[in-house]
Design an enzyme around this catalytic site. Structure first.
Site, PDB file in Angstrom:
ATOM      1  N   GLY A   1      -0.100  12.697  27.245  1.00  0.00           N
ATOM      2  CA  GLY A   1      -0.967  11.774  26.420  1.00  0.00           C
ATOM      3  C   GLY A   1      -0.039  11.737  25.108  1.00  0.00           C
TER       4      GLY A   1
ATOM      5  N   ALA B   1       3.042  20.158  26.220  1.00  0.00           N
ATOM      6  CA  ALA B   1       2.574  18.872  25.235  1.00  0.00           C
ATOM      7  C   ALA B   1       2.153  19.243  23.803  1.00  0.00           C
ATOM      8  CB  ALA B   1       1.033  16.985  25.783  1.00  0.00           C
TER       9      ALA B   1
ATOM     10  N   GLY C   1      -0.520   6.373  30.227  1.00  0.00           N
ATOM     11  CA  GLY C   1       0.727   7.444  29.191  1.00  0.00           C
ATOM     12  C   GLY C   1       1.148   8.162  29.732  1.00  0.00           C
TER      13      GLY C   1
ATOM     14  N   LYS D   1       9.803  21.851  32.619  1.00  0.00           N
ATOM     15  CA  LYS D   1       9.357  22.554  32.164  1.00  0.00           C
ATOM     16  C   LYS D   1       9.717  24.315  32.279  1.00  0.00           C
ATOM     17  CE  LYS D   1       5.647  18.902  31.597  1.00  0.00           C
ATOM     18  NZ  LYS D   1       4.829  18.498  31.815  1.00  0.00           N
TER      19      LYS D   1
ATOM     20  N   GLY E   1       5.514   5.759  23.371  1.00  0.00           N
ATOM     21  CA  GLY E   1       4.525   5.873  23.279  1.00  0.00           C
ATOM     22  C   GLY E   1       4.373   6.582  22.061  1.00  0.00           C
TER      23      GLY E   1
HETATM   24  N1  NDP Z   1       3.897  10.573  27.208  1.00  0.00           N
HETATM   25  C1  NDP Z   1       3.968  12.409  27.076  1.00  0.00           C
HETATM   26  O1  NDP Z   1       2.671  13.022  27.938  1.00  0.00           O
HETATM   27  C2  NDP Z   1       4.069  13.423  27.166  1.00  0.00           C
HETATM   28  C3  NDP Z   1       5.530  12.880  26.863  1.00  0.00           C
HETATM   29  N2  NDP Z   1       6.914  13.445  27.047  1.00  0.00           N
HETATM   30  C4  NDP Z   1       8.224  13.425  26.405  1.00  0.00           C
HETATM   31  O2  NDP Z   1       7.966  12.494  25.172  1.00  0.00           O
HETATM   32  C5  NDP Z   1       9.029  11.902  25.514  1.00  0.00           C
HETATM   33  C6  NDP Z   1       8.754  10.471  25.156  1.00  0.00           C
HETATM   34  O3  NDP Z   1       7.595   9.751  26.464  1.00  0.00           O
HETATM   35  P1  NDP Z   1       6.875   8.505  25.987  1.00  0.00           P
HETATM   36  O4  NDP Z   1       7.028   8.128  24.650  1.00  0.00           O
HETATM   37  O5  NDP Z   1       5.654   8.582  26.572  1.00  0.00           O
HETATM   38  O6  NDP Z   1       8.182   7.632  26.294  1.00  0.00           O
HETATM   39  P2  NDP Z   1       7.837   6.236  26.659  1.00  0.00           P
HETATM   40  O7  NDP Z   1       9.216   5.469  27.856  1.00  0.00           O
HETATM   41  O8  NDP Z   1       6.853   5.726  25.972  1.00  0.00           O
HETATM   42  O9  NDP Z   1       9.093   6.205  25.127  1.00  0.00           O
HETATM   43  C7  NDP Z   1      10.609   6.398  25.310  1.00  0.00           C
HETATM   44  C8  NDP Z   1      11.133   5.826  23.887  1.00  0.00           C
HETATM   45  O10 NDP Z   1      12.555   6.249  24.108  1.00  0.00           O
HETATM   46  C9  NDP Z   1      13.343   4.917  23.931  1.00  0.00           C
HETATM   47  N3  NDP Z   1      15.015   5.353  24.604  1.00  0.00           N
HETATM   48  C10 NDP Z   1      15.630   5.238  25.473  1.00  0.00           C
HETATM   49  N4  NDP Z   1      16.834   5.185  25.750  1.00  0.00           N
HETATM   50  C11 NDP Z   1      16.657   5.590  24.212  1.00  0.00           C
HETATM   51  C12 NDP Z   1      18.299   5.670  23.398  1.00  0.00           C
HETATM   52  N5  NDP Z   1      19.535   5.440  24.240  1.00  0.00           N
HETATM   53  N6  NDP Z   1      18.334   5.566  22.303  1.00  0.00           N
HETATM   54  C13 NDP Z   1      17.257   5.926  21.868  1.00  0.00           C
HETATM   55  N7  NDP Z   1      16.057   5.519  22.367  1.00  0.00           N
HETATM   56  C14 NDP Z   1      15.552   5.119  23.556  1.00  0.00           C
HETATM   57  C15 NDP Z   1      12.710   3.857  24.559  1.00  0.00           C
HETATM   58  O11 NDP Z   1      13.054   2.778  23.594  1.00  0.00           O
HETATM   59  P3  NDP Z   1      12.872   1.295  24.549  1.00  0.00           P
HETATM   60  O12 NDP Z   1      11.449   1.362  23.595  1.00  0.00           O
HETATM   61  O13 NDP Z   1      13.741   0.490  24.360  1.00  0.00           O
HETATM   62  O14 NDP Z   1      12.619   1.487  26.031  1.00  0.00           O
HETATM   63  C16 NDP Z   1      11.079   3.804  24.356  1.00  0.00           C
HETATM   64  O15 NDP Z   1      11.151   3.644  22.318  1.00  0.00           O
HETATM   65  C17 NDP Z   1       9.952  12.008  26.709  1.00  0.00           C
HETATM   66  O16 NDP Z   1      11.039  12.713  26.330  1.00  0.00           O
HETATM   67  C18 NDP Z   1       8.408  13.234  27.926  1.00  0.00           C
HETATM   68  O17 NDP Z   1       8.746  13.934  28.297  1.00  0.00           O
HETATM   69  C19 NDP Z   1       6.086  15.216  26.378  1.00  0.00           C
HETATM   70  C20 NDP Z   1       5.360  15.458  26.576  1.00  0.00           C
HETATM   71  C21 NDP Z   1       4.500  14.877  27.478  1.00  0.00           C
HETATM   72  N1  LIG Z   2       4.803  13.675  32.383  1.00  0.00           N
HETATM   73  C1  LIG Z   2       5.043  14.560  31.721  1.00  0.00           C
HETATM   74  C2  LIG Z   2       4.152  14.307  30.161  1.00  0.00           C
HETATM   75  C3  LIG Z   2       3.811  14.893  29.886  1.00  0.00           C
HETATM   76  O1  LIG Z   2       4.767  16.428  29.706  1.00  0.00           O
HETATM   77  C4  LIG Z   2       3.294  14.955  32.421  1.00  0.00           C
HETATM   78  O2  LIG Z   2       2.765  14.058  33.104  1.00  0.00           O
HETATM   79  O3  LIG Z   2       2.591  15.918  32.200  1.00  0.00           O
END
Ligand code: NDP
Ligand SMILES: N[C@@H](CC=O)C(=O)O
Length: 384
Positions: free
Chosen positions: A364, A177, A224, A242, A18
């Site tokens: 998000g 975020a 997401g 965090k 995402g």
């Molecule tokens: N969503 C949110 O609101 C927020 C998210 N975050 C952080 O952002 C990060 C991403 O979140 P989000 O995008 O929602 O998560 P997703 O699960 O949507 O995406 C995670 C991605 O990481 C990839 N991945 C996993 N293991 C590996 C690896 N060993 N090497 C390379 N890539 C890898 C996955 O691959 P594959 O596609 O093959 O599974 C996927 O593409 C997380 O750490 C989350 O805590 C922070 C703040 C807010």
């Molecule tokens: N899973 C987290 C995503 C952002 O860090 C949350 O719900 O706040």
């Protein structure tokens, strides 16, 4: 009229879920602004998911915007990068951290000013990020909390607290975020304004905690907001990470095990697989609804709150980190939060009676990616 040369800023993106996909989209959408305002153009040398890395070969050695669009569409349809032509597939027997570190090593030679961007949710990125943080002109930006909350404060110190690090490593989106929480805290710290307390609600998922429990978690997952493993959210570990990152940013030498965490589910549920765990969540609804009703009877609402308390200025007390469920007046700043909003209140010498407050969307893909992109622009602009 003087013409401004556009500088190419190479980056390697780890994670194309995402947030990673939203980041790629935001980078392409911001091309005109970045060129006009900063004279830069970000070039994606490689993008990785859990299976493979794909690299590009446009004029700047990166993926073209058309290739980026195709990659985003491929990931949105549930595809793996390993199935893309020309992908470098991670051998099944190879540890992910070794694969990622060797990729960063390769680019440290081929494009020494590469920014390594972590939008994954794995701690396998620690060696790659450390390499980027300590290699000549490389830089690192991360939305991923795990490397910054991992078991070694030493890693955090090398990533973020080494004298050269502030200009080399950014991790803004790891807390709140896109809200500029780390930036605000860094300014307070640099002014020697002693922080006495950081408190608030740091979870987009648990910002919903006042409504029907299982339905709300399902909705947050759909939007997401949850971690790839939602047990991290509901177990309080995501908020604990965090809180730890904020404490470490203050210089507190703490580990995740130092955080007092109140989970929102029972130990039996911890043993289940993610699908079984999600299916079992309705069993918690009645008990949670009773807590909500008890709080409401006193004009209060439930919030999953965090407190980061540094040691006192005279050195007394070791400081404490606590995350858990609290009942707060419905009309209080915490009580009036809605949706995925986060609230971070920083109390310090100069923000004693009235805290410095950051409030707004705290989860998000879009807002998180925006925070990472802003980190990347700052890193690109602060090259030595
Ligand atoms: N969503 C949110 O609101 C927020 C998210 N975050 C952080 O952002 C990060 C991403 O979140 P989000 O995008 O929602 O998560 P997703 O699960 O949507 O995406 C995670 C991605 O990481 C990839 N991945 C996993 N293991 C590996 C690896 N060993 N090497 C390379 N890539 C890898 C996955 O691959 P594959 O596609 O093959 O599974 C996927 O593409 C997380 O750490 C989350 O805590 C922070 C703040 C807010
Ligand atoms: N899973 C987290 C995503 C952002 O860090 C949350 O719900 O706040």
């Amino acid at each position: 009229m003087a013409t401004c040369e556009t500088r190419t800023v190479p980056f390697v993106l780890v994670g194309a879920g995402g947030v990673g996909a939203a980041l790629l989209e935001a980078i392409v959408g911001a091309r005109a602004l970045h060129k006009a305002r900063y004279g830069i153009r970000f070039s994606a040398l490689a993008v990785c998911d859990s299976s493979a890395a794909v690299s590009g070969a446009d004029a700047a050695g990166g993926l073209s915007d058309a290739e980026i669009a195709a990659l985003i569409a491929h990931k949105a349809s549930g595809g793996k990068l390993a199935s893309q032509s020309g992908a470098v597939v991670r051998p099944a027997e190879q540890d992910a951290s070794v694969f990622l570190e060797s990729l960063v090593d390769k680019y440290s030679k081929e494009a020494p000013d590469t920014i390594v961007v972590d939008c994954s949710a794995t701690d396998a990125t620690v060696p790659a990020l450390l390499k980027a943080a300590t290699t000549a002109n490389m830089r690192a930006a991360s939305a991923n909390k795990k490397p910054f909350a991992d078991s070694s404060f030493r890693n955090f110190r090398e990533l973020c607290l080494a004298p050269t690090s502030p200009a080399r490593v950014r991790y803004e989106s790891s807390v709140g975020a896109g809200l500029p929480v780390i930036a605000a805290l860094a300014r307070v710290v640099s002014a020697h304004d002693a922080v006495t307390l950081i408190s608030g609600s740091f979870s987009g998922t648990l910002g919903y905690a006042g409504e029907s429990f299982s339905a709300v978690v399902g909705k947050a997952k759909e939007l997401g907001y949850t971690e790839p493993d939602p047990r991290d959210d509901l177990g309080g570990v995501d908020v604990a990470r965090k809180a730890l990152i904020l404490a470490r940013t203050l210089g507190m030498a703490l580990e995740l095990s130092d955080v007092v965490v109140e989970p929102l589910y029972t130990p039996e549920l911890a043993e289940l697989s993610v699908p079984d765990f999600l299916a079992a969540l309705p069993t918690l609804d009645a008990a949670f609804a009773a807590k909500v009703a008890a709080a409401a009877a006193e004009g209060k609402v439930l919030r999953y709150a965090a407190n980061v308390r540094p040691p006192a200025a005279d050195g007394t007390g070791g400081g404490s980190l606590k995350v858990g469920l609290v009942a707060v007046p419905a009309s209080s700043p915490l009580g009036t939060l809605s949706g995925s909003d986060n609230l971070v209140e920083i109390y310090s010498q100069w923000y004693a009676a009235t805290p410095l407050v950051l409030r707004g969307a705290g989860a998000g893909a879009g807002t998180t990616a925006a925070g990472v992109l802003s980190d990347m622009v700052e890193l690109a602009n602060t090259r030595g």
